[in-house]
Design a protein around this motif. Structure first.
Motif, mmCIF file in Angstrom:
data_model
loop_
_atom_site.group_PDB
_atom_site.id
_atom_site.type_symbol
_atom_site.label_atom_id
_atom_site.label_comp_id
_atom_site.label_asym_id
_atom_site.label_seq_id
_atom_site.Cartn_x
_atom_site.Cartn_y
_atom_site.Cartn_z
ATOM 1 N N THR A 97 -11.316 -1.750 0.022
ATOM 2 C CA THR A 97 -10.321 -0.880 -0.502
ATOM 3 C C THR A 97 -10.920 0.583 -1.019
ATOM 4 O O THR A 97 -10.112 1.553 -0.614
ATOM 5 C CB THR A 97 -9.494 -1.436 -1.767
ATOM 6 O OG1 THR A 97 -8.752 -2.456 -1.425
ATOM 7 C CG2 THR A 97 -8.532 -0.445 -2.408
ATOM 8 N N MET A 123 -4.753 1.514 -6.035
ATOM 9 C CA MET A 123 -4.788 0.409 -5.071
ATOM 10 C C MET A 123 -5.748 -0.588 -5.490
ATOM 11 O O MET A 123 -5.317 -1.751 -4.831
ATOM 12 C CB MET A 123 -5.661 1.514 -4.007
ATOM 13 C CG MET A 123 -4.788 2.274 -3.042
ATOM 14 S SD MET A 123 -3.299 1.393 -2.553
ATOM 15 C CE MET A 123 -3.161 2.240 -0.909
ATOM 16 N N ARG A 170 -4.076 -4.120 -4.789
ATOM 17 C CA ARG A 170 -4.871 -5.129 -3.906
ATOM 18 C C ARG A 170 -5.777 -6.028 -4.590
ATOM 19 O O ARG A 170 -5.636 -7.169 -3.970
ATOM 20 C CB ARG A 170 -5.770 -3.962 -2.807
ATOM 21 C CG ARG A 170 -4.747 -3.461 -1.993
ATOM 22 C CD ARG A 170 -5.537 -2.203 -1.181
ATOM 23 N NE ARG A 170 -5.104 -2.584 0.208
ATOM 24 C CZ ARG A 170 -5.731 -3.069 1.097
ATOM 25 N NH1 ARG A 170 -7.055 -3.138 0.894
ATOM 26 N NH2 ARG A 170 -5.121 -3.421 2.127
ATOM 27 N N ASP A 224 0.930 -1.090 -0.127
ATOM 28 C CA ASP A 224 -0.017 -0.037 0.064
ATOM 29 C C ASP A 224 0.865 1.223 -0.123
ATOM 30 O O ASP A 224 0.684 2.094 -0.988
ATOM 31 C CB ASP A 224 -0.856 -0.001 1.168
ATOM 32 C CG ASP A 224 -1.737 -1.096 1.208
ATOM 33 O OD1 ASP A 224 -2.296 -1.776 0.010
ATOM 34 O OD2 ASP A 224 -2.707 -1.407 2.256
ATOM 35 N N TRP A 240 -3.933 6.806 4.846
ATOM 36 C CA TRP A 240 -4.270 5.831 4.468
ATOM 37 C C TRP A 240 -4.058 4.535 5.743
ATOM 38 O O TRP A 240 -4.931 3.780 6.217
ATOM 39 C CB TRP A 240 -3.610 4.901 3.258
ATOM 40 C CG TRP A 240 -3.813 3.679 2.855
ATOM 41 C CD1 TRP A 240 -3.333 2.415 3.345
ATOM 42 C CD2 TRP A 240 -4.861 3.116 2.246
ATOM 43 N NE1 TRP A 240 -3.923 1.459 2.863
ATOM 44 C CE2 TRP A 240 -4.742 1.600 2.311
ATOM 45 C CE3 TRP A 240 -5.935 3.556 1.345
ATOM 46 C CZ2 TRP A 240 -5.767 0.778 1.554
ATOM 47 C CZ3 TRP A 240 -6.761 2.777 0.698
ATOM 48 C CH2 TRP A 240 -6.675 1.496 0.710
#
Length: 141
Positions: free
Chosen positions: A87, A126, A130, A24, A62
């Protein structure tokens, strides 16, 4: 479950969480590098400190929000639909925090265009990162 199995399971979950959190941070560094490069600013490895400084407010936002929203929970990280939904929710909450911190640090306002481009770009990065992580993790399980 035996104590040894529980310990092994906890270790695996800890490794998975650490890998995901580091990814991340890396994803947010990529966002900052892309942004800096698009504005003609240094963005390569020689400018890592500047890229990290640019990304820092978003990283803080985040990492402050993700654990609270459950973005690192095993039941989320092992299921692609849950991961993508979590997410998006995490970024929806972290985004204004990152923008606010950036505004405070730079002592400036945030243009709407920057806010929207930031939202869409980080969300895309992201979700790609992810989503790939979850698919790979699901295949290994």
């Amino acid at each position: 479950m035996a104590i040894h199995e529980q310990s092994h399971s906890a270790t695996a979950i800890g490794r998975r969480t650490a890998t995901l959190a580091l990814g991340d941070v890396f994803a947010l560094l990529i966002f900052a590098a892309i942004g800096r490069a698009s504005h003609g600013e240094e963005a390569g490895l020689t400018a890592l400190a500047q890229v990290a400084e640019t990304a820092a407010p978003f990283i803080v936002g985040w990492l402050a929000v993700a654990p609270l929203i459950g973005a690192y929970r095993a039941d989320v990280t092992g299921a692609p639909p849950r991961m993508l939904t979590r997410t998006a929710l995490t970024w929806l909450v972290a985004w204004p925090i990152g923008l606010g911190l950036r505004a405070l640090i730079r002592q400036t306002t945030i243009p709407l265009s920057f806010a929207l481009v930031t939202f869409i770009t980080v969300l895309t990065i992201m979700i790609l990162w992810r989503g790939a992580f979850t698919l790979i993790a699901a295949r290994r399980s």
